[in-house]
Design a protein around this motif. Structure first.
Motif, PDB file in Angstrom:
ATOM      1  N   MET A  65      50.519   4.577 -31.365  1.00  0.00           N
ATOM      2  CA  MET A  65      50.246   3.445 -30.476  1.00  0.00           C
ATOM      3  C   MET A  65      50.236   3.899 -29.009  1.00  0.00           C
ATOM      4  N   ALA A  66      51.144   4.792 -28.660  1.00  0.00           N
ATOM      5  CA  ALA A  66      51.198   5.300 -27.286  1.00  0.00           C
ATOM      6  C   ALA A  66      49.919   6.070 -26.950  1.00  0.00           C
ATOM      7  N   LEU A  67      49.463   6.900 -27.876  1.00  0.00           N
ATOM      8  CA  LEU A  67      48.241   7.668 -27.640  1.00  0.00           C
ATOM      9  C   LEU A  67      47.051   6.735 -27.410  1.00  0.00           C
ATOM     10  N   SER A  68      46.915   5.729 -28.244  1.00  0.00           N
ATOM     11  CA  SER A  68      45.820   4.764 -28.081  1.00  0.00           C
ATOM     12  C   SER A  68      45.904   4.066 -26.731  1.00  0.00           C
ATOM     13  N   ALA A  69      47.097   3.650 -26.348  1.00  0.00           N
ATOM     14  CA  ALA A  69      47.280   2.956 -25.067  1.00  0.00           C
ATOM     15  C   ALA A  69      46.981   3.879 -23.884  1.00  0.00           C
ATOM     16  N   ILE A  70      47.400   5.137 -23.971  1.00  0.00           N
ATOM     17  CA  ILE A  70      47.145   6.097 -22.890  1.00  0.00           C
ATOM     18  C   ILE A  70      45.655   6.362 -22.759  1.00  0.00           C
ATOM     19  N   ARG A  71      44.962   6.546 -23.883  1.00  0.00           N
ATOM     20  CA  ARG A  71      43.512   6.783 -23.825  1.00  0.00           C
ATOM     21  C   ARG A  71      42.792   5.562 -23.241  1.00  0.00           C
ATOM     22  N   GLY A  78      38.014   5.579 -15.757  1.00  0.00           N
ATOM     23  CA  GLY A  78      36.786   6.370 -15.827  1.00  0.00           C
ATOM     24  C   GLY A  78      36.973   7.752 -16.411  1.00  0.00           C
ATOM     25  N   LEU A  79      38.132   7.999 -17.019  1.00  0.00           N
ATOM     26  CA  LEU A  79      38.396   9.284 -17.659  1.00  0.00           C
ATOM     27  C   LEU A  79      38.270   9.119 -19.165  1.00  0.00           C
ATOM     28  N   TYR A  80      37.514   9.991 -19.778  1.00  0.00           N
ATOM     29  CA  TYR A  80      37.410   9.963 -21.230  1.00  0.00           C
ATOM     30  C   TYR A  80      38.174  11.152 -21.784  1.00  0.00           C
ATOM     31  N   ASP A  83      38.100  14.539 -20.378  1.00  0.00           N
ATOM     32  CA  ASP A  83      38.494  14.668 -18.975  1.00  0.00           C
ATOM     33  C   ASP A  83      39.936  14.242 -18.721  1.00  0.00           C
ATOM     34  N   GLY A  84      40.540  13.559 -19.687  1.00  0.00           N
ATOM     35  CA  GLY A  84      41.901  13.059 -19.525  1.00  0.00           C
ATOM     36  C   GLY A  84      42.929  14.125 -19.857  1.00  0.00           C
ATOM     37  N   ALA A  85      44.143  13.673 -20.022  1.00  0.00           N
ATOM     38  CA  ALA A  85      45.244  14.579 -20.370  1.00  0.00           C
ATOM     39  C   ALA A  85      44.993  15.197 -21.735  1.00  0.00           C
ATOM     40  N   LYS A  86      45.420  16.434 -21.896  1.00  0.00           N
ATOM     41  CA  LYS A  86      45.436  17.051 -23.215  1.00  0.00           C
ATOM     42  C   LYS A  86      46.672  16.501 -23.910  1.00  0.00           C
ATOM     43  N   VAL A  87      46.499  16.023 -25.125  1.00  0.00           N
ATOM     44  CA  VAL A  87      47.613  15.416 -25.856  1.00  0.00           C
ATOM     45  C   VAL A  87      47.901  16.225 -27.113  1.00  0.00           C
ATOM     46  N   ILE A  88      49.150  16.657 -27.214  1.00  0.00           N
ATOM     47  CA  ILE A  88      49.619  17.361 -28.409  1.00  0.00           C
ATOM     48  C   ILE A  88      50.607  16.450 -29.117  1.00  0.00           C
ATOM     49  N   MET A  89      50.351  16.183 -30.372  1.00  0.00           N
ATOM     50  CA  MET A  89      51.297  15.455 -31.201  1.00  0.00           C
ATOM     51  C   MET A  89      52.293  16.483 -31.734  1.00  0.00           C
ATOM     52  N   LEU A  90      53.567  16.306 -31.422  1.00  0.00           N
ATOM     53  CA  LEU A  90      54.645  17.188 -31.884  1.00  0.00           C
ATOM     54  C   LEU A  90      55.518  16.365 -32.810  1.00  0.00           C
ATOM     55  N   THR A  91      55.427  16.601 -34.113  1.00  0.00           N
ATOM     56  CA  THR A  91      56.050  15.683 -35.050  1.00  0.00           C
ATOM     57  C   THR A  91      56.490  16.360 -36.339  1.00  0.00           C
ATOM     58  N   ALA A  92      57.372  15.696 -37.039  1.00  0.00           N
ATOM     59  CA  ALA A  92      57.800  16.172 -38.356  1.00  0.00           C
ATOM     60  C   ALA A  92      56.831  15.714 -39.439  1.00  0.00           C
ATOM     61  N   LEU A  93      55.889  14.837 -39.089  1.00  0.00           N
ATOM     62  CA  LEU A  93      54.966  14.265 -40.062  1.00  0.00           C
ATOM     63  C   LEU A  93      53.698  15.103 -40.166  1.00  0.00           C
ATOM     64  N   GLY A  94      53.558  15.822 -41.269  1.00  0.00           N
ATOM     65  CA  GLY A  94      52.393  16.677 -41.457  1.00  0.00           C
ATOM     66  C   GLY A  94      51.426  16.172 -42.505  1.00  0.00           C
ATOM     67  N   ASP A  95      51.597  14.922 -42.936  1.00  0.00           N
ATOM     68  CA  ASP A  95      50.729  14.388 -43.984  1.00  0.00           C
ATOM     69  C   ASP A  95      49.339  14.083 -43.431  1.00  0.00           C
ATOM     70  N   LEU A  96      48.357  14.094 -44.317  1.00  0.00           N
ATOM     71  CA  LEU A  96      46.964  13.912 -43.939  1.00  0.00           C
ATOM     72  C   LEU A  96      46.716  12.602 -43.202  1.00  0.00           C
ATOM     73  N   GLU A 105      42.521   9.017 -32.923  1.00  0.00           N
ATOM     74  CA  GLU A 105      42.981   8.397 -31.674  1.00  0.00           C
ATOM     75  C   GLU A 105      42.796   9.340 -30.489  1.00  0.00           C
ATOM     76  N   LEU A 106      42.160  10.471 -30.741  1.00  0.00           N
ATOM     77  CA  LEU A 106      41.759  11.448 -29.724  1.00  0.00           C
ATOM     78  C   LEU A 106      42.881  12.335 -29.194  1.00  0.00           C
ATOM     79  N   CYS A 107      43.782  12.759 -30.075  1.00  0.00           N
ATOM     80  CA  CYS A 107      44.718  13.800 -29.658  1.00  0.00           C
ATOM     81  C   CYS A 107      43.933  15.115 -29.616  1.00  0.00           C
ATOM     82  N   ASP A 108      44.467  16.102 -28.926  1.00  0.00           N
ATOM     83  CA  ASP A 108      43.787  17.388 -28.797  1.00  0.00           C
ATOM     84  C   ASP A 108      44.365  18.446 -29.720  1.00  0.00           C
TER      85      ASP A 108
END
Length: 130
Positions: A65-71, A78-80, A83-96, A105-108
């Motif tokens: 939800m945070a990633l969607s709101a930030i994007r 006017g940033l897509y 051009d926006g922040a590079k976002v890395i999801m750092l998580t214990a959840l590795g499921d598909l 949601e456009l993480c990098d």
């Protein structure tokens, strides 16, 4: 590099701060709601984050939800995603489902914990942040 770390676990926040401290300013948020607020303030001040590290499982607002709101905030300025922040999801959840959702949601990048210094640095290199 200006970085925001959004992580509810104190030990993980300290670890990420330690790993990233040599690359520039690092701010922290303890949940997704704080992360969105910090990103908004940075964008409003024309000082956006270069990197945002988001945990998925956080109270009040999860990482998806945070990633969607930030994007959305970036788009309003006017940033897509390229051009926006590079976002890395750092998580214990590795499921598909979580991985697919994060990229839609456009993480990098997506790194499953535990996270080592080499993996994080390699990811920063791939994202051309260092």
């Amino acid at each position: 590099m200006k970085t925001l770390i959004a992580e509810d676990d104190f030990t993980s926040r300290l670890l990420f701060q330690e790993l990233l401290k040599g690359f520039g300013i690092t701010h922290v948020a303890v949940n997704g709601k704080e992360a969105v607020k910090a990103a908004k303030i940075a964008l409003d001040n024309n000082e956006p984050y270069d990197l945002i590290c988001l945990d998925i499982m956080m109270p009040e607002m999860d990482g998806h939800m945070a990633l969607s709101a930030i994007r959305k905030l970036e788009e309003e300025k006017g940033l897509y995603s390229s051009d926006g922040a590079k976002v890395i999801m750092l998580t214990a959840l590795g499921d598909l489902k979580n991985v697919s959702s994060a990229f839609s949601e456009l993480c990098d990048a997506y790194i499953v914990k535990p996270i080592g210094k080499d993996k994080l640095i390699n990811t920063l290199n791939e994202l051309k942040l260092v």
